[in-house]
Design a protein around this motif. Sequence first.
Motif, PDB file in Angstrom:
ATOM      1  N   ALA A  32       4.839  39.680 -36.543  1.00  0.00           N
ATOM      2  CA  ALA A  32       5.946  39.200 -35.723  1.00  0.00           C
ATOM      3  C   ALA A  32       5.456  38.651 -34.395  1.00  0.00           C
ATOM      4  O   ALA A  32       6.059  37.784 -33.808  1.00  0.00           O
ATOM      5  CB  ALA A  32       6.943  40.329 -35.473  1.00  0.00           C
ATOM      6  N   ALA A  33       4.350  39.146 -33.916  1.00  0.00           N
ATOM      7  CA  ALA A  33       3.835  38.664 -32.647  1.00  0.00           C
ATOM      8  C   ALA A  33       3.096  37.348 -32.811  1.00  0.00           C
ATOM      9  O   ALA A  33       2.551  36.831 -31.863  1.00  0.00           O
ATOM     10  CB  ALA A  33       2.914  39.709 -32.031  1.00  0.00           C
ATOM     11  N   GLY A  34       3.100  36.833 -34.043  1.00  0.00           N
ATOM     12  CA  GLY A  34       2.478  35.530 -34.244  1.00  0.00           C
ATOM     13  C   GLY A  34       0.983  35.606 -34.453  1.00  0.00           C
ATOM     14  O   GLY A  34       0.276  34.694 -34.040  1.00  0.00           O
ATOM     15  N   ALA A  35       0.478  36.634 -35.023  1.00  0.00           N
ATOM     16  CA  ALA A  35      -0.933  36.755 -35.249  1.00  0.00           C
ATOM     17  C   ALA A  35      -1.448  35.628 -36.095  1.00  0.00           C
ATOM     18  O   ALA A  35      -0.825  35.213 -37.045  1.00  0.00           O
ATOM     19  CB  ALA A  35      -1.234  38.096 -35.943  1.00  0.00           C
ATOM     20  N   THR A  36      -2.592  35.119 -35.718  1.00  0.00           N
ATOM     21  CA  THR A  36      -3.216  34.041 -36.465  1.00  0.00           C
ATOM     22  C   THR A  36      -4.574  34.506 -36.935  1.00  0.00           C
ATOM     23  O   THR A  36      -5.146  35.441 -36.384  1.00  0.00           O
ATOM     24  CB  THR A  36      -3.376  32.778 -35.598  1.00  0.00           C
ATOM     25  N   PRO A  37      -5.118  33.862 -37.955  1.00  0.00           N
ATOM     26  CA  PRO A  37      -6.405  34.309 -38.484  1.00  0.00           C
ATOM     27  C   PRO A  37      -7.564  33.886 -37.588  1.00  0.00           C
ATOM     28  O   PRO A  37      -8.501  33.241 -38.023  1.00  0.00           O
ATOM     29  CB  PRO A  37      -6.465  33.619 -39.847  1.00  0.00           C
ATOM     30  N   ALA A  38      -7.531  34.233 -36.313  1.00  0.00           N
ATOM     31  CA  ALA A  38      -8.558  33.806 -35.371  1.00  0.00           C
ATOM     32  C   ALA A  38      -9.921  34.385 -35.693  1.00  0.00           C
ATOM     33  O   ALA A  38     -10.931  33.862 -35.264  1.00  0.00           O
ATOM     34  CB  ALA A  38      -8.151  34.183 -33.952  1.00  0.00           C
ATOM     35  N   THR A  39      -9.971  35.461 -36.451  1.00  0.00           N
ATOM     36  CA  THR A  39     -11.255  36.056 -36.774  1.00  0.00           C
ATOM     37  C   THR A  39     -11.895  35.404 -37.979  1.00  0.00           C
ATOM     38  O   THR A  39     -12.995  35.775 -38.354  1.00  0.00           O
ATOM     39  CB  THR A  39     -11.085  37.564 -37.043  1.00  0.00           C
ATOM     40  N   ALA A  40     -11.249  34.416 -38.582  1.00  0.00           N
ATOM     41  CA  ALA A  40     -11.826  33.750 -39.743  1.00  0.00           C
ATOM     42  C   ALA A  40     -13.051  32.942 -39.359  1.00  0.00           C
ATOM     43  O   ALA A  40     -13.924  32.710 -40.170  1.00  0.00           O
ATOM     44  CB  ALA A  40     -10.785  32.846 -40.403  1.00  0.00           C
ATOM     45  N   ALA A  41     -13.149  32.495 -38.142  1.00  0.00           N
ATOM     46  CA  ALA A  41     -14.301  31.752 -37.662  1.00  0.00           C
ATOM     47  C   ALA A  41     -14.975  32.587 -36.575  1.00  0.00           C
ATOM     48  O   ALA A  41     -14.371  33.449 -35.972  1.00  0.00           O
ATOM     49  CB  ALA A  41     -13.857  30.405 -37.092  1.00  0.00           C
ATOM     50  N   SER A  42     -16.251  32.305 -36.344  1.00  0.00           N
ATOM     51  CA  SER A  42     -16.937  33.036 -35.285  1.00  0.00           C
ATOM     52  C   SER A  42     -16.724  32.284 -33.976  1.00  0.00           C
ATOM     53  O   SER A  42     -17.337  31.263 -33.724  1.00  0.00           O
ATOM     54  CB  SER A  42     -18.419  33.179 -35.618  1.00  0.00           C
ATOM     55  N   CYS A  43     -15.819  32.797 -33.149  1.00  0.00           N
ATOM     56  CA  CYS A  43     -15.457  32.156 -31.881  1.00  0.00           C
ATOM     57  C   CYS A  43     -15.701  33.140 -30.750  1.00  0.00           C
ATOM     58  O   CYS A  43     -15.490  34.329 -30.897  1.00  0.00           O
ATOM     59  CB  CYS A  43     -13.979  31.784 -31.865  1.00  0.00           C
ATOM     60  N   ASP A  44     -16.105  32.597 -29.617  1.00  0.00           N
ATOM     61  CA  ASP A  44     -16.132  33.413 -28.412  1.00  0.00           C
ATOM     62  C   ASP A  44     -14.702  33.558 -27.930  1.00  0.00           C
ATOM     63  O   ASP A  44     -13.792  32.954 -28.463  1.00  0.00           O
ATOM     64  CB  ASP A  44     -16.976  32.738 -27.337  1.00  0.00           C
ATOM     65  N   ASP A 116      -8.124  23.991 -32.635  1.00  0.00           N
ATOM     66  CA  ASP A 116      -8.590  24.813 -33.755  1.00  0.00           C
ATOM     67  C   ASP A 116      -8.379  26.272 -33.365  1.00  0.00           C
ATOM     68  O   ASP A 116      -7.882  26.557 -32.276  1.00  0.00           O
ATOM     69  CB  ASP A 116     -10.051  24.509 -34.125  1.00  0.00           C
ATOM     70  N   ILE A 117      -8.773  27.186 -34.229  1.00  0.00           N
ATOM     71  CA  ILE A 117      -8.491  28.596 -33.938  1.00  0.00           C
ATOM     72  C   ILE A 117      -9.420  29.184 -32.888  1.00  0.00           C
ATOM     73  O   ILE A 117      -9.244  30.324 -32.488  1.00  0.00           O
ATOM     74  CB  ILE A 117      -8.487  29.476 -35.208  1.00  0.00           C
ATOM     75  N   CYS A 118     -10.381  28.401 -32.406  1.00  0.00           N
ATOM     76  CA  CYS A 118     -11.262  28.874 -31.340  1.00  0.00           C
ATOM     77  C   CYS A 118     -10.758  28.491 -29.954  1.00  0.00           C
ATOM     78  O   CYS A 118     -11.441  28.718 -28.962  1.00  0.00           O
ATOM     79  CB  CYS A 118     -12.677  28.338 -31.565  1.00  0.00           C
ATOM     80  N   THR A 119      -9.555  27.909 -29.878  1.00  0.00           N
ATOM     81  CA  THR A 119      -8.951  27.610 -28.572  1.00  0.00           C
ATOM     82  C   THR A 119      -7.947  28.709 -28.247  1.00  0.00           C
ATOM     83  O   THR A 119      -7.657  29.572 -29.074  1.00  0.00           O
ATOM     84  CB  THR A 119      -8.223  26.248 -28.594  1.00  0.00           C
ATOM     85  N   ALA A 120      -7.398  28.654 -27.053  1.00  0.00           N
ATOM     86  CA  ALA A 120      -6.434  29.671 -26.614  1.00  0.00           C
ATOM     87  C   ALA A 120      -5.003  29.356 -27.059  1.00  0.00           C
ATOM     88  O   ALA A 120      -4.066  30.031 -26.633  1.00  0.00           O
ATOM     89  CB  ALA A 120      -6.495  29.823 -25.097  1.00  0.00           C
TER      90      ALA A 120
END
Length: 155
Positions: A32-44, A116-120
């Motif tokens: 519900a908080a809008g979680a995205t698969p940000a851990t799918a890529a290796s991002c700082d 992409d998912i490595c941005t904020a």
Amino acid sequence: MSTAPPGTALTGAFRFVVVAALALGWASAGLAAGATPATAASCDSPEPSPDAFRGVVLETAAHGRIATVRTDDKRIVTVHGGAMGTTVWSSADRTYTVGAHYEFHPRDDAPPYRDDICTATHPINESDSDSAWSHTGWLVAVVVAAAVAGWCHRQ
């Protein structure tokens, strides 16, 4: 024949149900908080963009990876949730949901924007309270746990 002390068989089942109910609460809070698969890529840790803007996704293309967005200042812009001009997808591609309100933190300063998912970039809640739905998830978990506790106690 069980060698467990009397009453402990329900304790194991009770523990399983409580853990499942808590997992349901955590999962619904995260979704519900809008979680995205940000851990799918290796991002700082993503840094906020100086070119950030907010807007609502009007439509998507390329399986949600390209969004047409009406910004809060009424511009219509395109945001690419991955590499532009390619049909190759990667684990770092971001997908968008039609009707969702986002705070975009693109990698460039002019449309079409690249994201992409490595941005904020992240979804935002219209009421500026991301906790409204997470409280619902926890409420469901507590009600289920209480019902199971009552049922186990009667057995």
